[in-house]
Structure formats: C-alpha cells, structure tokens
Write a protein that holds these residues in place. Structure first.
Motif, mmCIF file in Angstrom:
data_model
loop_
_atom_site.group_PDB
_atom_site.id
_atom_site.type_symbol
_atom_site.label_atom_id
_atom_site.label_comp_id
_atom_site.label_asym_id
_atom_site.label_seq_id
_atom_site.Cartn_x
_atom_site.Cartn_y
_atom_site.Cartn_z
ATOM 1 N N LEU A 158 0.798 -1.225 0.000
ATOM 2 C CA LEU A 158 0.000 0.000 0.000
ATOM 3 C C LEU A 158 0.833 1.278 0.000
ATOM 4 O O LEU A 158 0.527 2.195 -0.777
ATOM 5 C CB LEU A 158 -0.976 -0.012 1.188
ATOM 6 N N PRO A 159 1.882 1.419 0.822
ATOM 7 C CA PRO A 159 2.647 2.678 0.803
ATOM 8 C C PRO A 159 3.246 2.987 -0.560
ATOM 9 O O PRO A 159 3.159 4.127 -1.044
ATOM 10 C CB PRO A 159 3.741 2.448 1.859
ATOM 11 N N ARG A 160 3.856 1.971 -1.201
ATOM 12 C CA ARG A 160 4.448 2.198 -2.514
ATOM 13 C C ARG A 160 3.363 2.534 -3.547
ATOM 14 O O ARG A 160 3.551 3.400 -4.402
ATOM 15 C CB ARG A 160 5.220 0.951 -2.960
ATOM 16 N N PHE A 161 2.229 1.859 -3.440
ATOM 17 C CA PHE A 161 1.115 2.101 -4.348
ATOM 18 C C PHE A 161 0.619 3.540 -4.232
ATOM 19 O O PHE A 161 0.415 4.224 -5.234
ATOM 20 C CB PHE A 161 -0.021 1.122 -4.028
ATOM 21 N N LEU A 173 2.177 10.404 -7.510
ATOM 22 C CA LEU A 173 3.109 10.923 -8.505
ATOM 23 C C LEU A 173 2.514 10.846 -9.910
ATOM 24 O O LEU A 173 2.707 11.753 -10.727
ATOM 25 C CB LEU A 173 4.426 10.139 -8.456
ATOM 26 N N ALA A 174 1.803 9.762 -10.183
ATOM 27 C CA ALA A 174 1.237 9.581 -11.525
ATOM 28 C C ALA A 174 0.016 10.450 -11.757
ATOM 29 O O ALA A 174 -0.199 10.957 -12.863
ATOM 30 C CB ALA A 174 0.876 8.108 -11.741
ATOM 31 N N PRO A 201 -1.578 13.490 -9.694
ATOM 32 C CA PRO A 201 -1.632 14.430 -8.561
ATOM 33 C C PRO A 201 -3.058 14.796 -8.146
ATOM 34 O O PRO A 201 -3.280 15.173 -6.991
ATOM 35 C CB PRO A 201 -0.886 15.659 -9.087
ATOM 36 N N ASP A 202 -4.016 14.664 -9.056
ATOM 37 C CA ASP A 202 -5.397 14.998 -8.709
ATOM 38 C C ASP A 202 -5.942 14.068 -7.625
ATOM 39 O O ASP A 202 -6.880 14.415 -6.919
ATOM 40 C CB ASP A 202 -6.298 14.936 -9.948
ATOM 41 N N ARG A 203 -5.355 12.875 -7.500
ATOM 42 C CA ARG A 203 -5.806 11.955 -6.456
ATOM 43 C C ARG A 203 -5.363 12.425 -5.071
ATOM 44 O O ARG A 203 -5.909 12.003 -4.064
ATOM 45 C CB ARG A 203 -5.227 10.566 -6.693
ATOM 46 N N TYR A 204 -4.361 13.289 -5.026
ATOM 47 C CA TYR A 204 -3.805 13.683 -3.734
ATOM 48 C C TYR A 204 -4.847 14.339 -2.842
ATOM 49 O O TYR A 204 -4.864 14.113 -1.630
ATOM 50 C CB TYR A 204 -2.622 14.630 -3.935
ATOM 51 N N GLU A 205 -5.720 15.138 -3.432
ATOM 52 C CA GLU A 205 -6.729 15.828 -2.627
ATOM 53 C C GLU A 205 -7.650 14.835 -1.940
ATOM 54 O O GLU A 205 -8.004 14.999 -0.771
ATOM 55 C CB GLU A 205 -7.547 16.788 -3.508
ATOM 56 N N CYS A 206 -8.012 13.778 -2.657
ATOM 57 C CA CYS A 206 -8.861 12.740 -2.069
ATOM 58 C C CYS A 206 -8.154 12.068 -0.892
ATOM 59 O O CYS A 206 -8.732 11.895 0.178
ATOM 60 C CB CYS A 206 -9.235 11.714 -3.140
ATOM 61 N N MET A 207 -6.899 11.707 -1.091
ATOM 62 C CA MET A 207 -6.133 11.077 -0.020
ATOM 63 C C MET A 207 -5.901 12.046 1.129
ATOM 64 O O MET A 207 -5.941 11.671 2.304
ATOM 65 C CB MET A 207 -4.799 10.568 -0.561
#
Length: 212
Positions: A102-105, A111-112, A114-120
């Motif tokens: 999970l951490p590497r994923f 990185l691939a 960045p739009d997902r970062y807000e969700c996380m």
C-alpha cells in the motif's frame, strides 16, 4: 443485497485490490479483475460501473482501516505519553505489514495522478485533526515537566510514518544492500519495528538524559 451478491462483490474487490496494488491504476485491467474474481466482465460492471469506481472503493476502505487502526492506537489519552506513542507506532507498523504494497502504491499513484492527492489528503486530514492537537498538548505538558524534549507533533508524526513506511516501500531495493540482515523478511521487519520504537523513544528523551 443477498449473500451471493455480497460474496461476488467481495470477490471482485479482493481481486481488484491485488490487481491495483501489483499493476497500479493505469496498468490494472477490469477483464483481469473479472477473471480473477470468477465473474463475467458484464457482471463486474453491474456491481461497479467503472474501474475508477472500484479503485475509489478500495482506496476508501484502506484509508478507513488505517484511520481506525491509528486512532485506536494513538487515541488513548489515559495512557502515559510514551506508552501511547509506542502503541501507536506498533499499530501503524502492523497495519502496513498487513498491507505491505500500500505505501508504494499510494506514492506511485500520487506521482502519476496528482489529482488523487486531494482525495487522499482529505482522508489523512480526518486522522490528523483528531490526533494532532491532543497529542501536542500532552507533549507540551510533558516537556514543561522536564520529562520529554519539546517538539512539534507534526515532526514527530512524520518521523513515525517515515520510519514505519520506508522499509516496506524500499524493501526490494535494500535487500541486496543489507545482505543477511534482510534475508529473512519476517525477522527483518520485526527488528525494524523495534528499531523505530527505540528511535522515537530516544527522541522523546530530554537531551541531558540521552547519554545517561
């Protein structure tokens, strides 16, 4: 939802989790997920309309489990501060050990895409808001009594997360470098968990007592 339907949904989610964690979002294929789950491709889309929908369901579930695990461990204000932090470190480490990819994923997906970062970030923020102020108050009170070194809880949490997560992210790379130390995976991670606890406990200790 009937039990057979629930079973099929869970089989899809389990297969999708393996597919996403091993291949990443971009490399994952719904046809492969359906085949591994033992369902037709049409049935997969009946339960989960899109690959994105499946991905979000899995990510939300992992974030929920991490939140519960960390909150249970760190959120015990009745315990002495060192014991509370020790429990938190162990619980967080054990969660990653149960989900080693999970951490590497997560790093790769951020990185691939960045739009997902807000969700996380929203998920992480829910954990942080509950924990940070409470633990910072305990740290400040403990430092005022001379029991621990003054510190910013954000730096402390970053230390814990980094120390716990990095060995799992980098394990394929560090195995050749560490030789027999990392040869037995179970032993290596047991030692790493203890090392993280010792490093953080030493970090808490007032400077004038560290060499005593």
């Amino acid at each position: 939802m009937t039990k057979p339907q629930q079973n099929k949904e869970q089989a899809i989610l389990k297969a999708a989790e393996r597919e996403f964690l091993t291949k990443g979002y971009a490399g994952a294929r719904t046809t492969s997920i359906a085949e591994a789950a033992g369902v037709t491709h049409a049935m997969l889309h009946y339960y989960f309309r899109t690959k994105e929908h499946i991905f979000e369901r899995i990510l939300d579930e992992k974030m929920r489990l991490m939140s519960e695990s960390v909150l249970v461990a760190f959120g015990q204000p009745g315990l002495p501060l060192p014991e509370r932090l020790r429990n938190g470190i162990e619980r967080h480490f054990d969660f990653i050990a149960a989900n080693p990819d999970l951490p590497r994923f997560i790093v790769n997906e951020v990185l691939a895409r960045p739009d997902r970062y807000e969700c996380m970030q929203r998920s992480v923020r829910r954990i942080a808001n509950v924990l940070m102020l409470d633990i910072q108050r305990e740290l400040d009170a403990s430092a005022a009594r001379g029991e621990t070194e003054p510190m910013d809880v954000r730096m402390l949490m970053l230390d814990i997360i980094s120390l716990n997560a990095f060995p799992f992210i980098a394990y394929p790379v560090i195995v050749p470098l560490l030789g027999d130390l990392a040869a037995d995976r179970e032993t290596f991670f047991r030692l790493r968990k203890q090392e993280t606890i010792e490093v953080v406990m030493r970090r808490l200790m007032p400077r004038n007592r560290r060499d005593v």
